[in-house]
Design a protein around this motif. Structure first.
Motif, PDB file in Angstrom:
ATOM      1  N   VAL B  22      16.106   7.972   1.745  1.00  0.00           N
ATOM      2  CA  VAL B  22      14.664   8.206   1.715  1.00  0.00           C
ATOM      3  C   VAL B  22      13.984   7.154   2.567  1.00  0.00           C
ATOM      4  O   VAL B  22      14.282   5.968   2.463  1.00  0.00           O
ATOM      5  CB  VAL B  22      14.139   8.137   0.278  1.00  0.00           C
ATOM      6  CG1 VAL B  22      12.621   8.303   0.249  1.00  0.00           C
ATOM      7  CG2 VAL B  22      14.804   9.194  -0.577  1.00  0.00           C
ATOM      8  N   ALA B  23      13.099   7.639   3.410  1.00  0.00           N
ATOM      9  CA  ALA B  23      12.248   6.738   4.170  1.00  0.00           C
ATOM     10  C   ALA B  23      10.856   6.821   3.584  1.00  0.00           C
ATOM     11  O   ALA B  23      10.246   7.887   3.561  1.00  0.00           O
ATOM     12  CB  ALA B  23      12.216   7.144   5.633  1.00  0.00           C
ATOM     13  N   ALA B  24      10.400   5.670   3.059  1.00  0.00           N
ATOM     14  CA  ALA B  24       9.061   5.642   2.491  1.00  0.00           C
ATOM     15  C   ALA B  24       8.058   5.314   3.573  1.00  0.00           C
ATOM     16  O   ALA B  24       8.227   4.339   4.310  1.00  0.00           O
ATOM     17  CB  ALA B  24       8.986   4.616   1.372  1.00  0.00           C
ATOM     18  N   LEU B  25       7.054   6.162   3.697  1.00  0.00           N
ATOM     19  CA  LEU B  25       6.009   5.938   4.687  1.00  0.00           C
ATOM     20  C   LEU B  25       4.815   5.337   3.960  1.00  0.00           C
ATOM     21  O   LEU B  25       4.101   6.037   3.215  1.00  0.00           O
ATOM     22  CB  LEU B  25       5.615   7.240   5.364  1.00  0.00           C
ATOM     23  CG  LEU B  25       6.760   8.062   5.980  1.00  0.00           C
ATOM     24  CD1 LEU B  25       6.211   9.329   6.649  1.00  0.00           C
ATOM     25  CD2 LEU B  25       7.513   7.234   6.990  1.00  0.00           C
ATOM     26  N   LEU B  26       4.644   4.043   4.099  1.00  0.00           N
ATOM     27  CA  LEU B  26       3.600   3.340   3.368  1.00  0.00           C
ATOM     28  C   LEU B  26       2.417   3.101   4.297  1.00  0.00           C
ATOM     29  O   LEU B  26       2.524   2.375   5.278  1.00  0.00           O
ATOM     30  CB  LEU B  26       4.143   2.007   2.836  1.00  0.00           C
ATOM     31  CG  LEU B  26       3.112   1.136   2.106  1.00  0.00           C
ATOM     32  CD1 LEU B  26       2.620   1.828   0.839  1.00  0.00           C
ATOM     33  CD2 LEU B  26       3.723  -0.215   1.752  1.00  0.00           C
ATOM     34  N   PHE B  27       1.333   3.732   3.964  1.00  0.00           N
ATOM     35  CA  PHE B  27       0.120   3.576   4.775  1.00  0.00           C
ATOM     36  C   PHE B  27      -0.691   2.429   4.201  1.00  0.00           C
ATOM     37  O   PHE B  27      -0.990   2.396   2.995  1.00  0.00           O
ATOM     38  CB  PHE B  27      -0.707   4.861   4.764  1.00  0.00           C
ATOM     39  CG  PHE B  27      -2.015   4.737   5.469  1.00  0.00           C
ATOM     40  CD1 PHE B  27      -2.074   4.729   6.860  1.00  0.00           C
ATOM     41  CD2 PHE B  27      -3.211   4.602   4.762  1.00  0.00           C
ATOM     42  CE1 PHE B  27      -3.290   4.618   7.517  1.00  0.00           C
ATOM     43  CE2 PHE B  27      -4.424   4.493   5.418  1.00  0.00           C
ATOM     44  CZ  PHE B  27      -4.461   4.502   6.801  1.00  0.00           C
ATOM     45  N   VAL B  28      -1.044   1.505   5.081  1.00  0.00           N
ATOM     46  CA  VAL B  28      -1.807   0.342   4.641  1.00  0.00           C
ATOM     47  C   VAL B  28      -3.033   0.209   5.531  1.00  0.00           C
ATOM     48  O   VAL B  28      -2.902   0.115   6.755  1.00  0.00           O
ATOM     49  CB  VAL B  28      -0.960  -0.940   4.723  1.00  0.00           C
ATOM     50  CG1 VAL B  28      -1.745  -2.112   4.139  1.00  0.00           C
ATOM     51  CG2 VAL B  28       0.367  -0.786   4.012  1.00  0.00           C
ATOM     52  N   ASP B  29      -4.176   0.230   4.909  1.00  0.00           N
ATOM     53  CA  ASP B  29      -5.402   0.042   5.692  1.00  0.00           C
ATOM     54  C   ASP B  29      -6.107  -1.251   5.302  1.00  0.00           C
ATOM     55  O   ASP B  29      -7.142  -1.573   5.843  1.00  0.00           O
ATOM     56  CB  ASP B  29      -6.348   1.231   5.539  1.00  0.00           C
ATOM     57  CG  ASP B  29      -6.717   1.472   4.094  1.00  0.00           C
ATOM     58  OD1 ASP B  29      -6.165   0.770   3.210  1.00  0.00           O
ATOM     59  OD2 ASP B  29      -7.550   2.381   3.832  1.00  0.00           O
ATOM     60  N   ALA B  30      -5.552  -1.915   4.330  1.00  0.00           N
ATOM     61  CA  ALA B  30      -6.148  -3.208   3.959  1.00  0.00           C
ATOM     62  C   ALA B  30      -5.082  -4.038   3.282  1.00  0.00           C
ATOM     63  O   ALA B  30      -4.225  -3.504   2.577  1.00  0.00           O
ATOM     64  CB  ALA B  30      -7.330  -3.001   3.025  1.00  0.00           C
ATOM     65  N   VAL B  31      -5.156  -5.326   3.558  1.00  0.00           N
ATOM     66  CA  VAL B  31      -4.182  -6.242   2.949  1.00  0.00           C
ATOM     67  C   VAL B  31      -4.837  -6.860   1.726  1.00  0.00           C
ATOM     68  O   VAL B  31      -5.943  -7.386   1.800  1.00  0.00           O
ATOM     69  CB  VAL B  31      -3.767  -7.340   3.933  1.00  0.00           C
ATOM     70  CG1 VAL B  31      -2.851  -8.362   3.252  1.00  0.00           C
ATOM     71  CG2 VAL B  31      -3.093  -6.726   5.135  1.00  0.00           C
ATOM     72  N   GLY B  32      -4.183  -6.686   0.594  1.00  0.00           N
ATOM     73  CA  GLY B  32      -4.767  -7.235  -0.612  1.00  0.00           C
ATOM     74  C   GLY B  32      -3.862  -6.995  -1.784  1.00  0.00           C
ATOM     75  O   GLY B  32      -2.665  -6.665  -1.638  1.00  0.00           O
ATOM     76  N   THR B  51      14.503   3.040   3.757  1.00  0.00           N
ATOM     77  CA  THR B  51      13.678   2.398   4.784  1.00  0.00           C
ATOM     78  C   THR B  51      12.219   2.443   4.328  1.00  0.00           C
ATOM     79  O   THR B  51      11.773   3.433   3.753  1.00  0.00           O
ATOM     80  CB  THR B  51      13.791   3.145   6.132  1.00  0.00           C
ATOM     81  OG1 THR B  51      15.163   3.284   6.457  1.00  0.00           O
ATOM     82  CG2 THR B  51      13.042   2.402   7.218  1.00  0.00           C
ATOM     83  N   LEU B  52      11.553   1.352   4.573  1.00  0.00           N
ATOM     84  CA  LEU B  52      10.119   1.332   4.324  1.00  0.00           C
ATOM     85  C   LEU B  52       9.417   1.236   5.668  1.00  0.00           C
ATOM     86  O   LEU B  52       9.542   0.234   6.373  1.00  0.00           O
ATOM     87  CB  LEU B  52       9.741   0.126   3.451  1.00  0.00           C
ATOM     88  CG  LEU B  52       8.234  -0.041   3.213  1.00  0.00           C
ATOM     89  CD1 LEU B  52       7.681   1.135   2.414  1.00  0.00           C
ATOM     90  CD2 LEU B  52       7.938  -1.343   2.497  1.00  0.00           C
ATOM     91  N   ILE B  53       8.792   2.312   6.025  1.00  0.00           N
ATOM     92  CA  ILE B  53       8.044   2.324   7.292  1.00  0.00           C
ATOM     93  C   ILE B  53       6.595   2.015   6.959  1.00  0.00           C
ATOM     94  O   ILE B  53       5.913   2.791   6.286  1.00  0.00           O
ATOM     95  CB  ILE B  53       8.175   3.675   7.998  1.00  0.00           C
ATOM     96  CG1 ILE B  53       9.637   3.977   8.288  1.00  0.00           C
ATOM     97  CG2 ILE B  53       7.323   3.715   9.250  1.00  0.00           C
ATOM     98  CD1 ILE B  53       9.899   5.332   8.899  1.00  0.00           C
ATOM     99  N   LEU B 114       5.772   9.753   0.896  1.00  0.00           N
ATOM    100  CA  LEU B 114       4.463   9.324   1.360  1.00  0.00           C
ATOM    101  C   LEU B 114       3.815   8.442   0.300  1.00  0.00           C
ATOM    102  O   LEU B 114       3.659   8.848  -0.862  1.00  0.00           O
ATOM    103  CB  LEU B 114       3.571  10.527   1.656  1.00  0.00           C
ATOM    104  CG  LEU B 114       4.158  11.606   2.576  1.00  0.00           C
ATOM    105  CD1 LEU B 114       3.095  12.652   2.917  1.00  0.00           C
ATOM    106  CD2 LEU B 114       4.689  10.979   3.861  1.00  0.00           C
ATOM    107  N   LEU B 115       3.442   7.283   0.735  1.00  0.00           N
ATOM    108  CA  LEU B 115       2.760   6.359  -0.161  1.00  0.00           C
ATOM    109  C   LEU B 115       1.615   5.700   0.589  1.00  0.00           C
ATOM    110  O   LEU B 115       1.564   5.747   1.831  1.00  0.00           O
ATOM    111  CB  LEU B 115       3.716   5.272  -0.662  1.00  0.00           C
ATOM    112  CG  LEU B 115       4.712   5.668  -1.753  1.00  0.00           C
ATOM    113  CD1 LEU B 115       5.649   4.499  -2.034  1.00  0.00           C
ATOM    114  CD2 LEU B 115       3.997   6.074  -3.027  1.00  0.00           C
ATOM    115  N   ALA B 193      -0.935  14.542  -1.135  1.00  0.00           N
ATOM    116  CA  ALA B 193      -0.112  13.698  -0.264  1.00  0.00           C
ATOM    117  C   ALA B 193       0.449  12.494  -1.014  1.00  0.00           C
ATOM    118  O   ALA B 193       1.547  12.000  -0.684  1.00  0.00           O
ATOM    119  CB  ALA B 193      -0.945  13.235   0.925  1.00  0.00           C
ATOM    120  N   ALA B 194      -0.272  12.014  -2.009  1.00  0.00           N
ATOM    121  CA  ALA B 194       0.153  10.798  -2.697  1.00  0.00           C
ATOM    122  C   ALA B 194       1.478  11.019  -3.402  1.00  0.00           C
ATOM    123  O   ALA B 194       1.593  11.891  -4.257  1.00  0.00           O
ATOM    124  CB  ALA B 194      -0.922  10.375  -3.687  1.00  0.00           C
ATOM    125  N   GLY B 195       2.491  10.242  -3.026  1.00  0.00           N
ATOM    126  CA  GLY B 195       3.799  10.313  -3.679  1.00  0.00           C
ATOM    127  C   GLY B 195       4.615  11.515  -3.289  1.00  0.00           C
ATOM    128  O   GLY B 195       5.652  11.798  -3.900  1.00  0.00           O
TER     129      GLY B 195
END
Lengths: 503, 1079
Positions: B22-32, B51-53, B114-115, B193-195
């Motif tokens: 499984v490749a996890a696609l982690l979308f990040v728009d803010a660091v916190g 893999t964590l993309i 998708l995360l 889309a979440a999860g």
């Protein structure tokens, strides 16, 4: 005992005050209503005028003439007669005097009553209009516009031949739903033709009843006689009763109106004894006046009682000198539904008016005969007429020279004196006006010059019942051709019906 | 922190069972903290992605570093893709797909997960998802149960549920507690889309989301395309992912118009191309109907949202673009997806829940009216408060008993009618103030709507709104099966006459609730009102307007009191305004009194009551529209109404009037209303809190009394000649004012006797002292119906019968639409009435309609019939109908002369005049002289028919060639050359829509008055044709044409405005569910 608290007192006091205020206001309103006579009118905006009826000048008028009387019966040979119809409208002066204004322009036409027929003769002035009659069919005279008020017409013919002899002059009239005609006889060779004219657009059914000396004559032949639209039906009264010596005809209609006339033609063996038309007489009444009976030979007055009770009938003559009883008393009882005859033969020659009085409504007509024994002759029927209310008149085909028809107007006033304005129009259309005073229960004779085309009588004063007739003659003595035509009422106005819109 | 990570990791591994990578696609728009929370959750999961993309869309792309620094980097391979800032999550996910992906998926990747930062998967979420994906090769996409991050007991979504048309159903509703009720779900149409875990190949092949379709739309679209690609989409309730409330990646609800439209676009994009137009049509229809339903449910926002769905149809290019992008990959038939869509039953249930929000969610109930007080609620509350079974409750309901007593009394009073003249229910009544007539709902409506109205020749003014109000009941009664109604309007009036007493008892009972909730006082007062002497007089004399007042006045008084009080609602104000409008349409005087009260309320009432008073006043003013102006212009009209006229001479004496006796009425003694007055005076003494109400009601009674004493002195007009009672002075009926007085007095009685203790045990001797007053009320309440029933209608009213022969009545309608001229001789002259299909007045009225404008402006009169130059011969010979023409024609028929001196009126034959008048039949009263009948017999163009109803009849021969000898002259005819043909009439007052054929250029002649031309629009083949010389004659070219004649409203914008105002009023007056706060 518990004392009331202050709030309780206040509450009760307020409640009592409330009751007093409201009840007092109600009482005050009632008292004010009693004391005042206040009212309000809000009707100004809600009234709507209704069309009012009032006498108004005629804008169209039609009179019917019988046409050639001796034709039109299937199975009976037609006999052509030289009939002419003369029509005229009342003089402008007379119309203006009565209407209060000049009558204006108009047209007057004479022609067949057939639908869509064009007038055979017409005019736009007040001169007499003369038209012929069709071979078989009736004639209508129509006035329009300024020539509609006071239209009169006379159909006249004269024949002096071996087979047929007579001067026939009959006033044309209106179509009615009820007509009494006194004419006919039971002599051998005597033939009565009832002419029924329907000027309307729908078929009319007529019932013909005949009364005789012995009572009413019942015959299926008189029932449901069909008169075609814009047409004429002619019936031989012999089909109802050929033996009745004193017939009186009663015509009633359903589905429309008819003009009715009876032609009475007598051929005594092979001798032409005369011919005449009888037009409807005045409606049944207890007092009737026959305006002109030209006595110079056998003369009879025929009286019929339409009602269910016997009538005691009395006749008297009226002459220039006043009224006179008949030589033989002139009183008789005529049975109900029967006809009686009174003989005027003993009177001196002359023209009389005859007054008929009865205790039951009666109808009456007179027959004057001119004939020497076995010789050709003629006779004239004259009937009781209604009084002249405004204007009456007659129109003639002017005749002059040798063999011209001589005419004389007789006026009679019954009850009270009457004054009349008599207008005589000559052949050229020139009027001559004269005033005539007619004493009470007397007649007045007005000579009409040769060539007279119109004669008009207008009441001007007096309370007497004024009537008139024109006696036309040709020749003299027992061979004289004779005809009598009552002056026809010439209505100028019509009392229009008041018309009211209903919710 | 959430409870999702409370368990320690158990056998974490970097690869799933059976070789899943499984490749996890982690979308990040803010660091916190949100990112750290997600990374913590990832690393503690029972199954770790291989893999964590990291899709780093943060400013400065610092997320990659954070992720690499996090302990997750020790467990899985971290790949960082620096995504342009501002790019959405779904677009970022899609960077791993396509021919040239921005980020290559590691080789061997079998699934993508998708995360987004902030989302917190449960410990075994990925394992459950991967298991579900692995379990069935056909499964392509799986989604978790999404819960709220702050309160994991609340559900966010368990898959996306939608209909075939793209209507997304909110199941579960946002915030709904998670009690496992959705754990049985498996196959769904879509997942958020979440999860989301998707098979890598499928993910690549589908190309990820299409962000152009929005958030929810893109999610639904992705799943939909997966379905079309032959793969299943599952929701896995055992896999839980918590998402923050602000995240649009977890939503499955179309809670915004944009999301609703996006879902609709998806449906349009993914359906078969050939069904798209039908789907669009269906979508439009259901959106409108749904909007209407929501509007009726007083949910304007929901209605707006429904209607806003139409927006999906307004930008078809977006749908087409989506369809183009997803054009490939369809391997299954669309019909095979049927089971995935929500069915109609569930949709209906869902809509029902929305319409009944009090049972759905607590917050929804706040939309409703917390204290709706409609009549229905009153009845329901009464029944509900009684307790027990429905039958038992009804049996113990005094209101029902009072109505039943009134029904029995009415039935007894009408025993003669019911037994012998049932025809009254079919044809209406005549007698008293009732005129009878063949009236239909259509004629009643057009009488009000059209600018040209009324019977006979019509009038240059619209009819009053009373006609429009009667049209509805007339339509209903016309459609009652087996009744065989011949005159629906008259039948409706007859039904009103018969039902007034029970209806008035009911409305008075209901209205009394404003004063007291106690039922027995209301029931007794209701009976006293409904069977009072003045009420009985109104019934016996057939006074239509008074009957309406009897029924509506209690409601208006109660509504006014309620809306001016503290407990008033907008609903009350609107309902009161509507009822007041109906009352004012029949009895303007009572509306004036009400408006005075409401204006005073606007000035004096506190707070919101001002607005309610304004609304209640504005509604009747607007709804009665221009008619009100006309009435105000004629003060006489203001004091009358249908059936509210009386003769001044028949007014009772002053003392009788003061005791509210309307005059001799059945078995009622003249003092029959006196006990009510006496009771009212006694009750006025009662104090406590209702002093103001008592005073005001007492003053209402005084005002009514003053009116009753005054109106017999107000002269309105005189009965015209020819009519029954000619010469009598007309005044307003005093009973109208008596009704107001009685309402005030009974109000006082109800207030005075309500909420009183009558038992000696509780109230002491004071209670005993009240018994006589109560006994007096009982006597009045029982005695009134008894007297009414005993006296009966006394033969004053009888069934109406049409005097016309059947053929004339038949031809009055389409297509001949001719008139019948009825001639009835009267002592003052010949009365005439033109009877046509158009609505005659059912009741006697003052009849000022068209008085100002006039029906005859002179152009139609015979004297002014000259035609302008250039007109056709037919037009020149045509005389437009008018009262003058009718009178002249009648005179011509009966006298042979028109009575118009110096006119050319004699040129036309009477029958031609009759044809111009549109008269097909003439009836002459049999009391007319025989000579008159003979004249008609002799008149060309009239054919005698026979006799009926006291008239002899003739048919007017039409100037047309007709094989049918029974046809009368038509209303409209076309003259072309020498040929005249009748033109079919399909509407009122010459309105028609038909085809005509003219052999040559012809003239259309319409037998309507000249003034009618101003209201009529005549078109030939769509082109408007002008009237010739201002008369109702129109040139028709040769050939076959489409002819249309419409009679237009006088002020169309007023009419449509009134319709809109009525809708608004009805909407505002619609009762809403009483709010019951759920526990």
């Amino acid at each position: 005992m518990k004392r009331p608290t202050r709030p309780t007192v206040k509450r009760v006091g307020l409640a009592a005050l409330r009751a007093v205020v409201v009840a007092g206001a109600a009482g005050g309103v009632v008292q004010a209503a009693q004391a005042t006579s206040w009212s309000a009118d809000l009707s100004s905006a809600t009234t709507r005028a209704s069309a009012a009826g009032a006498p108004t000048a005629l804008t169209s008028s039609t009179v019917i003439c019988p046409g050639a009387e001796l034709s039109g019966i299937s199975g009976v040979k037609d006999v052509a007669v030289p009939a002419k119809v003369a029509a005229a409208a009342a003089p402008a002066d007379a119309v203006q005097a009565l209407l209060g204004r000049a009558p204006g322009a108009g047209t007057l036409g004479v022609g067949s009553v057939t639908a869509g027929a064009r007038p055979s003769a017409s005019g736009t002035n007040r001169a007499v209009v003369v038209g012929g009659v069709p071979a078989s069919g009736a004639v209508g005279v129509s006035g329009a516009g300024g020539l509609a008020p006071g239209v009169v017409a006379t159909q006249e013919w004269r024949v002096d031949s071996k087979d047929l002899r007579g001067l026939v002059s009959v006033p044309c009239g209106s179509a009615v739903d009820n007509a009494w005609i006194v004419a006919g006889g039971g002599d051998p060779g005597r033939q009565e033709r009832l002419v029924l004219v329907n000027p309307g657009a729908n078929v009319v059914t007529a019932d013909i009843a005949m009364y005789g000396a012995a009572g009413a004559i019942v015959s299926p032949n008189g029932n449901d006689v069909v008169v075609p639209a814009h047409g004429r039906a002619t019936v031989l009264l012999d089909a109802i009763s050929s033996a009745e010596k004193t017939p009186v005809v009663h015509v009633t209609t359903a589905g429309g109106l008819v003009y009715a006339a009876v032609n009475d033609t007598w051929t005594d063996g092979s001798v032409a004894a005369g011919s005449d038309d009888a037009s409807p007489v005045a409606a049944p009444a207890t007092t009737l006046v026959i305006p002109a009976v030209a006595v110079n030979g056998p003369t009879k007055v025929r009286v019929a009682v339409p009602g269910n009770h016997d009538a005691v009938v009395q006749l008297r003559t009226i002459g220039p000198g006043g009224g006179s009883p008949l030589p033989k008393g002139g009183v008789a009882t005529v049975k109900a539904h029967s006809v009686g005859e009174f003989d005027l033969g003993g009177l001196p020659a002359g023209t009389y008016a005859v007054q008929v009085t009865a205790d039951e409504p009666v109808v009456a007509g007179a027959l004057a005969i001119r004939r020497a024994s076995g010789a050709p002759g003629d006779f004239a029927w004259s009937g009781a007429s209604a009084p002249i209310s405004a204007v009456a008149g007659a129109a003639f085909v002017p005749s002059s020279g040798a063999g011209a028809v001589a005419r004389a107007l007789t006026l009679v006033s019954s009850g009270d004196p009457a004054s009349a304005e008599v207008t005589v129009v000559d052949a050229s259309g020139t009027p001559t006006v004269r005033n005539v005073e007619v004493p009470a229960d007397s007649t007045a004779a007005v000579a009409l010059p040769a060539g007279t085309s119109q004669v008009w009588v207008r009441r001007t004063a007096g309370e007497g019942a004024l009537r008139g007739a024109v006696v036309s003659t040709s020749g003299a003595g027992a061979a004289q051709l004779l005809a009598t035509a009552n002056l026809a009422p010439a209505p100028l106005t019509t009392l229009t019906t008041r018309v009211l819109a209903l919710p | 922190m959430t409870a999702l990570t409370d368990r320690p990791p158990a056998h974490p591994s970097a690869s799933g069972p059976a070789g899943q990578a499984v490749a996890a696609l982690l979308f990040v728009d803010a660091v916190g903290d949100a990112l750290i929370t997600t990374l913590d959750a990832l690393v503690t999961g029972s199954l770790l992605p291989q893999t964590l993309i990291v899709l780093d869309a943060t400013d400065g792309h610092r997320a990659g570093a954070v992720c690499r620094a996090h302990q997750v980097a020790r467990e899985v391979t971290v790949v960082v893709d620096e995504v342009p800032t501002g790019l959405g999550a779904r677009a970022a996910y899609a960077r791993t797909t396509g021919p040239q992906p921005a980020t290559e998926l590691p080789s061997g990747t079998s699934a993508v997960w998708l995360l987004a930062a902030g989302q917190v998967p449960a410990q075994d979420a990925l394992r459950s998802l991967a298991d579900a994906l692995r379990r069935s090769p056909s499964t392509g996409v799986v989604g978790p149960k999404l819960v709220d991050l702050d309160d994991p007991r609340q559900l966010r979504s368990v898959g996306i549920a939608a209909t075939r048309t793209g209507r997304v159903l909110s199941t579960p509703e946002p915030g709904q507690p998670d009690m496992g009720q959705f754990d049985g779900r498996a196959d769904v149409l879509g997942v958020p889309a979440a999860g989301l875990l998707a098979e890598a190949d499928l993910w690549t092949r589908l190309g990820g989301h299409q962000p152009a379709l929005g958030d929810l739309g893109a999610d639904l679209d992705l799943s939909w395309r997966a379905h079309l690609a032959g793969r299943r989409v599952l929701t896995v309730p055992t896999a839980r992912v918590a998402a923050p409330a602000s995240s649009d990646l977890a939503g499955a609800q179309a809670d915004t118009p944009a999301r609703r439209r996006a879902a609709r676009r998806v449906a349009l994009a993914r359906c078969a191309w050939w069904t798209a137009p039908f789907l669009a049509l269906w979508l439009a229809l259901t959106s409108l109907l749904g909007g209407l339903a929501m509007l009726l449910a007083k949910r304007p926002r929901a209605a707006g949202a429904e209607v806003a769905d139409l927006g999906a149809l307004l930008d078809p290019w977006r749908t087409l673009a989506a369809r183009w992008r997803g054009r490939r990959g369809t391997v299954v038939r669309r019909s095979d997806l049927r089971s995935l869509f929500v069915g109609p039953g569930e949709v209906a249930r869902h809509v029902g829940d929305r319409l009944n929000p009090g049972q759905v969610t607590p917050q929804a109930s706040f939309d409703t009216d917390p204290e709706a007080d409609s009549l229905a609620h009153v009845v329901r509350d009464d029944a509900a408060s009684a307790g027990g079974s429905l039958g038992g409750r009804l049996g113990r309901n005094p209101g029902l008993w009072s109505v039943l007593a009134a029904v029995v009394a009415a039935g007894f009073a009408w025993r003669g009618v019911v037994g012998g003249h049932l025809g009254a229910l079919r044809s209406g009544l005549v007698g008293g103030q009732l005129l009878g007539g063949r009236v239909t709902s259509g004629t009643l409506f057009h009488d009000w709507w059209d600018g040209w109205s009324g019977s006979g020749l019509g009038a240059d003014a619209p009819g009053g709104p009373a006609s429009a109000l009667l049209a509805g009941p007339a339509w209903v009664i016309a459609h009652v099966p087996f009744l065989g109604v011949t005159a629906p309007g008259g039948a409706a009036a007859a039904a009103l006459v018969a039902a007034t007493v029970p209806l008035a008892a009911w409305t008075a009972y209901v209205a009394g609730r404003v004063v007291t909730l106690q039922k027995w006082p209301r029931a007794l007062v209701g009976l006293a009102w409904a069977a009072s002497p003045v009420a009985a007089a109104a019934v016996l004399e057939g006074r239509l307007a008074a009957l309406v007042a009897l029924v509506l006045l209690p409601l208006v008084v109660a509504g006014t009191a309620r809306l001016l009080g503290r407990g008033g609602r907008t609903t009350t104000a609107a309902a009161t305004g509507l009822v007041a409008a109906a009352l004012g349409a029949f009895v303007p005087a009572l509306l004036v009194v009400l408006l005075v009260v409401l204006v005073a309320g606007v000035v004096l009432a506190p707070g919101a009551a001002k607005g309610r008073a304004l609304l209640a006043a504005a509604l009747p003013i607007g709804l009665l529209g221009p008619w009100g102006v006309d009435v105000a212009h004629h003060p006489a009209e203001l004091l009358t109404g249908p059936g509210l006229l009386a003769y001044a001479g028949s007014a009772p004496s002053l003392s009788h009037l003061a005791l509210l006796s309307p005059g001799p009425t059945g078995h009622y003694p003249w003092w029959a209303a006196a006990p009510v007055a006496g009771l009212a005076v006694v009750c006025l003494v009662r104090g406590r809190r209702r002093g103001l109400s008592l005073t005001l009601l007492g003053l209402v009674g005084v005002v009514g009394l003053a009116g009753a004493l005054a109106v017999p002195r107000v002269r309105l007009g005189v009965v015209p000649l020819g009519q029954s009672g000619a010469g009598n002075v007309l005044v307003p009926w005093w009973g109208t004012a008596m009704l107001l007085a009685l309402a005030g007095l009974l109000g006082v009685v109800l207030v005075g006797l309500s909420d009183l203790t009558l038992r000696r045990g509780r109230g002491g001797w004071a209670a005993v002292a009240r018994w006589p007053a109560v006994a007096a009320l009982v006597v009045v309440a029982v005695g009134g119906p008894a007297l009414y029933g005993w006296g009966g209608i006394d033969g004053r009213l009888r069934a109406w019968t049409d005097p016309r022969p059947a053929i004339a009545a038949d031809q009055a309608g389409a297509p001949q639409a001719n008139r019948t001229l009825l001639l009835a001789p009267t002592p003052a002259g010949m009365g005439y009435r033109l009877v046509a299909a158009e609505s005659p007045d059912l009741s006697v009225d003052l009849g000022t309609r068209g008085l100002d404008a006039g029906t005859d402006d002179g152009a139609g009169s015979p004297a002014a019939a000259s035609a302008p130059a250039g007109t056709s011969a037919a037009a020149a010979a045509f005389t437009a109908p008018s009262p003058d023409l009718a009178a002249a024609t009648i005179q011509l028929l009966l006298d042979g002369s028109t009575g118009v001196s110096g006119s050319d009126s004699s040129d036309a034959a009477p029958s031609a005049r009759l044809v111009d008048l549109g008269v097909g039949f003439v009836g002459l009263g049999t009391r007319a002289s025989a000579a008159m009948a003979q004249r008609l017999d002799a008149t060309a163009g009239l054919v005698r028919m026979g006799s009926r109803g006291g008239y002899d009849y003739w048919r007017v021969q039409p100037p047309i060639a007709s094989a049918d000898s029974s046809v009368g002259a038509p209303r409209i005819r076309l003259v072309a050359g020498t040929t005249t043909t009748g033109v079919a009439v399909t509407g009122e007052h010459g309105a028609t829509s038909t085809r005509v054929r003219a052999a040559a250029t012809g003239t259309l002649l319409v037998s309507e008055p000249t003034a009618w031309v101003r209201h009529a629009t005549v078109t030939v083949d769509g082109r408007e044709v002008a009237a010739i010389g201002g008369r109702p004659a129109y040139a028709i070219p040769a050939g076959d044409h489409r002819l249309s004649i419409t009679v237009d409203p006088e002020q169309p914008w007023w009419r449509f405005g009134q319709a809109a105002l009525l809708l608004v009023g009805l909407y505002l007056a619609l009762p809403t569910r009483r709010a019951r706060r759920s526990s």
